[in-house]
Design a protein around this motif. Structure first.
Motif, PDB file in Angstrom:
ATOM      1  N   VAL A 188       4.990   9.173 -12.637  1.00 46.13           N
ATOM      2  CA  VAL A 188       5.531  10.800 -12.368  1.00 46.13           C
ATOM      3  C   VAL A 188       6.676  10.951 -13.101  1.00 46.13           C
ATOM      4  O   VAL A 188       7.441  10.137 -13.629  1.00 46.13           O
ATOM      5  N   GLY A 189       6.998  12.230 -13.687  1.00 43.81           N
ATOM      6  CA  GLY A 189       8.179  12.782 -14.196  1.00 43.81           C
ATOM      7  C   GLY A 189       8.834  13.540 -13.498  1.00 43.81           C
ATOM      8  O   GLY A 189       8.797  13.807 -12.264  1.00 43.81           O
ATOM      9  N   LEU A 190      10.351  13.495 -13.980  1.00 47.03           N
ATOM     10  CA  LEU A 190      11.189  14.297 -13.297  1.00 47.03           C
ATOM     11  C   LEU A 190      11.789  15.435 -14.467  1.00 47.03           C
ATOM     12  O   LEU A 190      13.151  15.793 -14.266  1.00 47.03           O
ATOM     13  N   GLY A 191      10.912  16.046 -15.052  1.00 45.63           N
ATOM     14  CA  GLY A 191      11.114  17.357 -15.835  1.00 45.63           C
ATOM     15  C   GLY A 191      11.393  16.723 -17.479  1.00 45.63           C
ATOM     16  O   GLY A 191      11.483  15.390 -17.544  1.00 45.63           O
ATOM     17  N   GLY A 212       0.837  -1.196   0.054  1.00 41.73           N
ATOM     18  CA  GLY A 212       0.104   0.097  -0.186  1.00 41.73           C
ATOM     19  C   GLY A 212       0.862   1.429   0.222  1.00 41.73           C
ATOM     20  O   GLY A 212       2.029   1.364  -0.685  1.00 41.73           O
ATOM     21  N   GLY A 213       0.333   2.313   0.836  1.00 41.80           N
ATOM     22  CA  GLY A 213       0.904   3.499   0.745  1.00 41.80           C
ATOM     23  C   GLY A 213       1.267   4.331  -0.818  1.00 41.80           C
ATOM     24  O   GLY A 213       0.380   4.291  -1.391  1.00 41.80           O
ATOM     25  N   THR A 214       2.363   4.884  -0.940  1.00 44.34           N
ATOM     26  CA  THR A 214       2.412   5.682  -2.108  1.00 44.34           C
ATOM     27  C   THR A 214       3.337   4.906  -3.310  1.00 44.34           C
ATOM     28  O   THR A 214       4.597   4.661  -2.781  1.00 44.34           O
ATOM     29  N   ARG A 215       2.742   4.433  -4.195  1.00 40.82           N
ATOM     30  CA  ARG A 215       3.537   3.788  -5.406  1.00 40.82           C
ATOM     31  C   ARG A 215       3.813   4.385  -6.504  1.00 40.82           C
ATOM     32  O   ARG A 215       2.590   4.899  -7.223  1.00 40.82           O
ATOM     33  N   LEU A 216       4.524   4.716  -7.053  1.00 37.77           N
ATOM     34  CA  LEU A 216       5.078   5.699  -8.240  1.00 37.77           C
ATOM     35  C   LEU A 216       6.059   4.955  -9.217  1.00 37.77           C
ATOM     36  O   LEU A 216       7.218   4.197  -9.018  1.00 37.77           O
ATOM     37  N   VAL A 217       5.660   5.267 -10.734  1.00 33.91           N
ATOM     38  CA  VAL A 217       6.708   4.782 -11.343  1.00 33.91           C
ATOM     39  C   VAL A 217       7.292   5.845 -12.237  1.00 33.91           C
ATOM     40  O   VAL A 217       6.294   6.846 -12.667  1.00 33.91           O
ATOM     41  N   LEU A 218       8.581   6.135 -12.321  1.00 39.28           N
ATOM     42  CA  LEU A 218       9.209   7.215 -12.899  1.00 39.28           C
ATOM     43  C   LEU A 218       9.184   6.836 -14.241  1.00 39.28           C
ATOM     44  O   LEU A 218       9.704   5.806 -14.879  1.00 39.28           O
ATOM     45  N   TRP A 219       8.447   8.000 -14.916  1.00 36.46           N
ATOM     46  CA  TRP A 219       8.388   7.466 -16.527  1.00 36.46           C
ATOM     47  C   TRP A 219       8.754   8.860 -17.061  1.00 36.46           C
ATOM     48  O   TRP A 219       7.981   9.966 -17.090  1.00 36.46           O
ATOM     49  N   GLU A 220       9.581   8.725 -18.000  1.00 40.41           N
ATOM     50  CA  GLU A 220      10.164  10.119 -18.950  1.00 40.41           C
ATOM     51  C   GLU A 220       9.125  10.743 -19.600  1.00 40.41           C
ATOM     52  O   GLU A 220       8.993  11.947 -20.166  1.00 40.41           O
ATOM     53  N   GLU A 221       8.075   9.973 -20.029  1.00 41.15           N
ATOM     54  CA  GLU A 221       6.833  10.311 -20.831  1.00 41.15           C
ATOM     55  C   GLU A 221       5.674  11.238 -20.086  1.00 41.15           C
ATOM     56  O   GLU A 221       4.927  11.546 -20.671  1.00 41.15           O
ATOM     57  N   GLU A 222       5.695  11.046 -18.642  1.00 35.22           N
ATOM     58  CA  GLU A 222       4.870  11.653 -17.795  1.00 35.22           C
ATOM     59  C   GLU A 222       5.269  13.134 -17.829  1.00 35.22           C
ATOM     60  O   GLU A 222       6.215  13.431 -17.139  1.00 35.22           O
ATOM     61  N   ARG A 223       4.389  13.993 -18.560  1.00 37.22           N
ATOM     62  CA  ARG A 223       4.706  15.434 -18.351  1.00 37.22           C
ATOM     63  C   ARG A 223       3.677  16.256 -17.685  1.00 37.22           C
ATOM     64  O   ARG A 223       4.103  17.026 -16.975  1.00 37.22           O
ATOM     65  N   ALA A 224       2.585  15.561 -17.195  1.00 35.96           N
ATOM     66  CA  ALA A 224       1.594  15.978 -16.646  1.00 35.96           C
ATOM     67  C   ALA A 224       1.723  16.086 -15.062  1.00 35.96           C
ATOM     68  O   ALA A 224       1.131  17.123 -14.286  1.00 35.96           O
ATOM     69  N   PRO A 254       4.535  15.797 -12.169  1.00 31.36           N
ATOM     70  CA  PRO A 254       6.006  15.829 -11.848  1.00 31.36           C
ATOM     71  C   PRO A 254       6.102  15.076 -10.329  1.00 31.36           C
ATOM     72  O   PRO A 254       5.011  15.298  -9.461  1.00 31.36           O
ATOM     73  N   LEU A 255       7.011  14.416  -9.863  1.00 28.58           N
ATOM     74  CA  LEU A 255       7.272  13.757  -8.559  1.00 28.58           C
ATOM     75  C   LEU A 255       7.073  14.755  -7.554  1.00 28.58           C
ATOM     76  O   LEU A 255       6.476  14.357  -6.553  1.00 28.58           O
ATOM     77  N   ARG A 256       7.584  15.884  -7.711  1.00 24.89           N
ATOM     78  CA  ARG A 256       7.389  16.962  -6.776  1.00 24.89           C
ATOM     79  C   ARG A 256       5.990  17.114  -6.402  1.00 24.89           C
ATOM     80  O   ARG A 256       5.869  17.380  -5.076  1.00 24.89           O
ATOM     81  N   ARG A 257       5.161  17.062  -7.396  1.00 23.69           N
ATOM     82  CA  ARG A 257       3.845  17.615  -7.037  1.00 23.69           C
ATOM     83  C   ARG A 257       3.067  16.420  -5.843  1.00 23.69           C
ATOM     84  O   ARG A 257       2.208  16.684  -5.233  1.00 23.69           O
ATOM     85  N   ILE A 258       3.538  15.350  -6.077  1.00 22.77           N
ATOM     86  CA  ILE A 258       3.033  13.988  -5.158  1.00 22.77           C
ATOM     87  C   ILE A 258       3.329  14.559  -3.783  1.00 22.77           C
ATOM     88  O   ILE A 258       2.858  14.205  -2.943  1.00 22.77           O
ATOM     89  N   PHE A 259       4.340  15.329  -3.783  1.00 16.49           N
ATOM     90  CA  PHE A 259       4.895  15.456  -2.259  1.00 16.49           C
ATOM     91  C   PHE A 259       4.470  16.949  -1.813  1.00 16.49           C
ATOM     92  O   PHE A 259       5.164  17.323  -0.730  1.00 16.49           O
TER      93      PHE A 259
END
Ligand code: SAH
Length: 241
Positions: free
Chosen positions: A213-216, A160-172, A174-179
């Protein structure tokens, strides 16, 4: 003070004899002699004051004294890391240990390493122990056995909890926004290999409850992506304060 890692199961008595590797390190490299103080850590969050009773390269004998519980990391962070080719996994294990990762699961995905050579898991565990020793952690992050992506995704669904996949095609997103708000714990981060994830793999992760989520806008190397993701997560949960 020199730090020595000894797994908790060997620390039930008032003395302990070190293996050859650790003994050689203390006697030959650090040139310690009888009476020298060392800090023993058990990999589970306890530090023990020790001193050398007998300095021998065959087996240093340590007397164990006071035990101290060291505060554990604030949040559990699991890195599901698709194993990249070459030795890049080594640096990921080392650096994410320094940054306070709790658990590392080496994952096999379609565009990464097909099958790590034998002995890799053992090597990564040694690297994690060494990085914990060097960075002053009393716990050692668990390095799991190499796991197929589907099994790793299913396993983390239970956590459970927060589960994220880092994906370079995710532009909408950003990881920062989750936090922007405190994330539900534990946090699980899935990072791809140098070839990235296939569309099907991203879809499977989503089906198991992962958010992309994306990293820019820049494509980061695997090891850069893993370190940035762990650092941002730690910053969000107060682990860098
Ligand atoms: N397939 C891509 C590169 C993959 S980079 C290509 O060759 O063009 C390796 C991994 O790092 C990715 O699978 C992803 O998990 C992570 N990553 C790299 N850059 C990223 C970014 N800008 N945002 C989110 N994740 C990124």
């Amino acid at each position: 003070m020199p730090r020595v890692f000894i797994p908790a199961q060997f620390l039930n008595h008032e003395q302990v004899t070190l293996d050859r590797v650790a003994s050689r390190h203390l006697v030959k490299v650090l040139r310690l002699q009888a009476g020298a103080e060392v800090c023993v850590f058990d990999g589970c969050g306890t530090e023990i004051e020790g001193h050398i009773v007998r300095a021998s390269t065959a087996g240093v004998e340590l007397a164990l004294g006071q035990r101290h519980r060291v505060p554990m990391p604030l949040a559990s962070i699991t890195l599901l890391q698709s194993v990249p080719r070459g030795d890049r996994m080594d640096i990921i294990v080392q650096k994410t240990t320094e940054l306070g990762v709790t658990r590392i699961v080496p994952v096999l995905s379609s565009r990464g390493m097909v099958k790590p050579p034998p002995g890799k898991t053992r090597r990564w565990r040694t690297i994690a122990q060494e990085a914990a020793r060097q960075s002053g952690r009393a716990d050692v992050p668990e390095v799991a056995e190499v796991t197929a992506l589907d099994a790793a995704l299913a396993g983390s669904a239970e956590a459970g909890g927060t589960r994220l996949v880092l994906w370079e095609e995710e532009r909408a997103l950003p990881l920062r926004r989750i936090f922007a708000q405190a994330p539900p714990l534990p946090v699980t981060l899935l990072v791809g290999p140098e070839g990235g994830f296939s569309q099907e793999e991203v879809a499977s992760a989503r089906a198991q409850g992962f958010r992309t989520v994306g990293l820019g806008p820049r494509i980061l190397r695997v090891e850069t992506a893993a370190l940035v993701a762990i650092a941002l997560t730690q910053a969000a949960v107060g682990g860098l304060d």
